[in-house]
Structures are given as C-alpha cells and as structure tokens.
Write an enzyme that holds these catalytic residues in place. Structure first.
Site, PDB file in Angstrom:
ATOM      1  N   LYS A 197     134.031  23.591  31.742  1.00  0.00           N
ATOM      2  CA  LYS A 197     132.967  24.386  32.332  1.00  0.00           C
ATOM      3  C   LYS A 197     132.524  23.794  33.670  1.00  0.00           C
ATOM      4  CE  LYS A 197     129.999  26.228  29.455  1.00  0.00           C
ATOM      5  NZ  LYS A 197     130.452  27.645  29.414  1.00  0.00           N
ATOM      6  N   LYS A 220     126.841  29.041  20.639  1.00  0.00           N
ATOM      7  CA  LYS A 220     125.384  29.184  20.667  1.00  0.00           C
ATOM      8  C   LYS A 220     124.905  29.655  19.293  1.00  0.00           C
ATOM      9  CE  LYS A 220     125.400  30.212  25.605  1.00  0.00           C
ATOM     10  NZ  LYS A 220     125.147  31.217  26.662  1.00  0.00           N
ATOM     11  N   ASP A 274     133.097  34.008  34.522  1.00  0.00           N
ATOM     12  CA  ASP A 274     131.673  33.975  34.222  1.00  0.00           C
ATOM     13  C   ASP A 274     130.852  34.782  35.213  1.00  0.00           C
ATOM     14  OD1 ASP A 274     129.484  33.021  32.650  1.00  0.00           O
ATOM     15  OD2 ASP A 274     128.997  31.618  34.256  1.00  0.00           O
ATOM     16  N   ARG A 326     113.717  34.503  -1.842  1.00  0.00           N
ATOM     17  CA  ARG A 326     113.552  34.381  -0.394  1.00  0.00           C
ATOM     18  C   ARG A 326     114.710  33.642   0.248  1.00  0.00           C
ATOM     19  NH1 ARG A 326     113.164  37.138   3.108  1.00  0.00           N
ATOM     20  NH2 ARG A 326     111.548  38.144   1.853  1.00  0.00           N
ATOM     21  N   GLU A 367     136.543  27.570  33.096  1.00  0.00           N
ATOM     22  CA  GLU A 367     135.549  28.534  33.553  1.00  0.00           C
ATOM     23  C   GLU A 367     135.568  28.616  35.077  1.00  0.00           C
ATOM     24  OE1 GLU A 367     131.162  28.896  32.112  1.00  0.00           O
ATOM     25  OE2 GLU A 367     131.140  27.614  33.894  1.00  0.00           O
TER      26      GLU A 367
END
Length: 284
Positions: free
Chosen positions: A170, A138, A221, A103, A200
């Site tokens: 950002k 992410k 973006d 597994r 960004e």
C-alpha cells in the site's frame, strides 16, 4: 451452507466468550427468578425484515453450550433469502436456557445476516458484469473469520484473511521502501513463488511503473471511471484488477462496467446494519 471448513475449535471459544460476557458472575438472574425450572417452550427465530441469513452454526452453539437439551430445527439455511415474518428456525427446550442464550445467539445472527444482506445487495447491483464483490480486513476484532464467511453467504468473495497470506503493498509501504519499483522488487525477493503480490496505485503513471515489474494484482484506489477504463486497458489481463474507495450499491454498477475484476468494499464488514431478527414464542 455451513460455516465449515471453519473448525469447531475456532467457533466454540468465540461463542463461549460471548456467553461469559453476558452471564458474568451470577448467571441469568432474571430467568432463574421468573421461570419455573422444568418449564419448556417452543420458540422461533423470525425475520422482521427481508434479507439473507448467515450465522446459524453460531446460533446453534450458543443454545447448546447453555443446554444440550435444546433442539434447533432450521427452516432457512445460511445463504437463504428470507421475507419479512418468515421463520428461519425453531428452538425448543428448557425455557430458562433458551432465554439465557437468546441475546448472544441473536447478536451473532443479526450481525452476520446484516453483512450477508448488504453483500447480496451490492452483488445484485453488478450481476450483469464479471466483477466480483470482495471484503477487506476492515473487520471487528475477533470476528474476522465469521464476518468473511457472512460475505460469502451473501454471494461475495473474500480478500486476504490477514497479513500472512498475501502481500499487499500500500501507499505507506511504497513511501517507506522508497518507491513502487523498490517495494515490488523487495517483496519478490523475500517470499516464495506461491505468495501473491498486489500493489496499490493512485494514478495511471504509478500503474505503468508497477506493471513493468509484473505484479499478480493491482489495486486501483479511488480512481475515476475514466481512469479505471484506461487502467483496465493498460493491464490487458496481465494482472488482476481491483477497484476500491467508498463504493456503494449505487456506484458499483458503473465501476463494474469498466471491466474491473474485483470491487473491494470495506463497509460490508465494518458498517453493515444488522438484519432485524427476533426470538418469539411459537403460536401455531
């Protein structure tokens, strides 16, 4: 294709931790109770749906950390496309040990192959254009290095690995710094000449302001196709252009056609479905 240059010193603790999570305090009580100690088996890792393979080094580690006598013969290396029913590798050795590691090995293989498969699908969607598909930060905590490897196995490219290898300014950084100009100036004053700076922007007005400070890259973006085309023309190859914002294989071709350099896709690592792969007894 191998997981190298990721050193074994990174991979082994990852696999050991996963095995310990499964073995707990008493080990594999089911296999110990039902399988004779000296029983040996030949099994195969078989694809139950078509896709792209990734993660075989982790599979090998999972089996061999349980028993060094397990032998793994790879038929389809990482980065290979496989058809439904195709054998990826054979696993031969003590049956108890094979079942104990099964597994953990499959968790890594199915997850990373799912990322590679999803990446390959979106890479294929933009193949007529120059844009590269890239992942983001992410990622699953603890799995970033191997998940980003799976993106490469699927034909994609990697964005920064962490907060320490490039500057990406950002929207929240811009707010805290008092604006784009201030943020870029502070960034340039604080790092060495080899550290890239990306900023960004959400609008063409922000892009124009950012370009006056000559960033290395601009992240466009959630812009419309028309805005992306205008942005690419404004940049005029003075910086790397990157598009982001809920991009799918269906929407990626039109985005790539705007002339963008990079398309970043967060769901490749945080939401890609697994590739269904099973461990089966070999029946010649």
């Amino acid at each position: 294709m191998s997981l190298l240059p990721l050193p074994a010193i990174m991979l082994e603790p990852l696999v050991r931790s996963a095995l310990l999570e499964d073995l707990g305090r008493a080990g594999d009580v089911t296999s110990e109770a039902t399988v004779a100690k000296y029983h040996h088996a030949t099994t195969v890792l078989a694809a139950r749906q078509p896709g792209v393979v990734a993660g075989l080094d982790l599979v090998s580690l999972a089996f061999r950390l349980i028993d060094q006598n397990i032998k793994i013969d790879v038929n389809r290396a990482d980065g290979s496309k496989v058809a439904q029913g195709e054998i990826i590798a054979s696993v031969t050795g003590p049956t108890r040990a094979i079942l104990t590691a099964e597994r953990t090995a499959l968790n890594f293989l199915c997850h990373l192959s799912g990322i590679a498969t999803a990446t390959a699908s979106i890479v294929a969607a933009v193949c007529e254009h120059r844009a590269k598909i890239t992942c983001t930060r992410k990622t699953t905590p603890g799995l970033r290095a191997v998940e980003k490897y799976a993106v490469r196995a699927g034909g994609g490219a990697n964005h920064r690995f962490g907060l320490d290898d490039a500057i990406l300014i950002k929207d929240n950084h811009i707010m805290a710094a008092g604006g784009i100009r201030s943020a870029i100036k502070r960034a340039r004053e604080s790092v060495g000449h080899l550290v890239k700076i990306e900023v960004e922007v959400d609008t063409l007005a922000q892009l124009e302001e950012a370009l006056s400070l000559v960033p290395d890259a601009v992240l466009l973006d959630n812009m419309s196709l028309d805005e992306l085309r205008q942005a690419v023309a404004m940049v005029a190859s003075r910086a790397i252009t990157e598009a982001s914002g809920r991009i799918t294989p269906a929407t990626a071709p039109a985005i790539a056609a705007t002339g963008i350099d990079l398309i970043s896709v967060g769901w490749l690592t945080h939401s890609a479905p697994i590739l269904d792969i099973g461990l089966d007894y070999y029946a010649p």
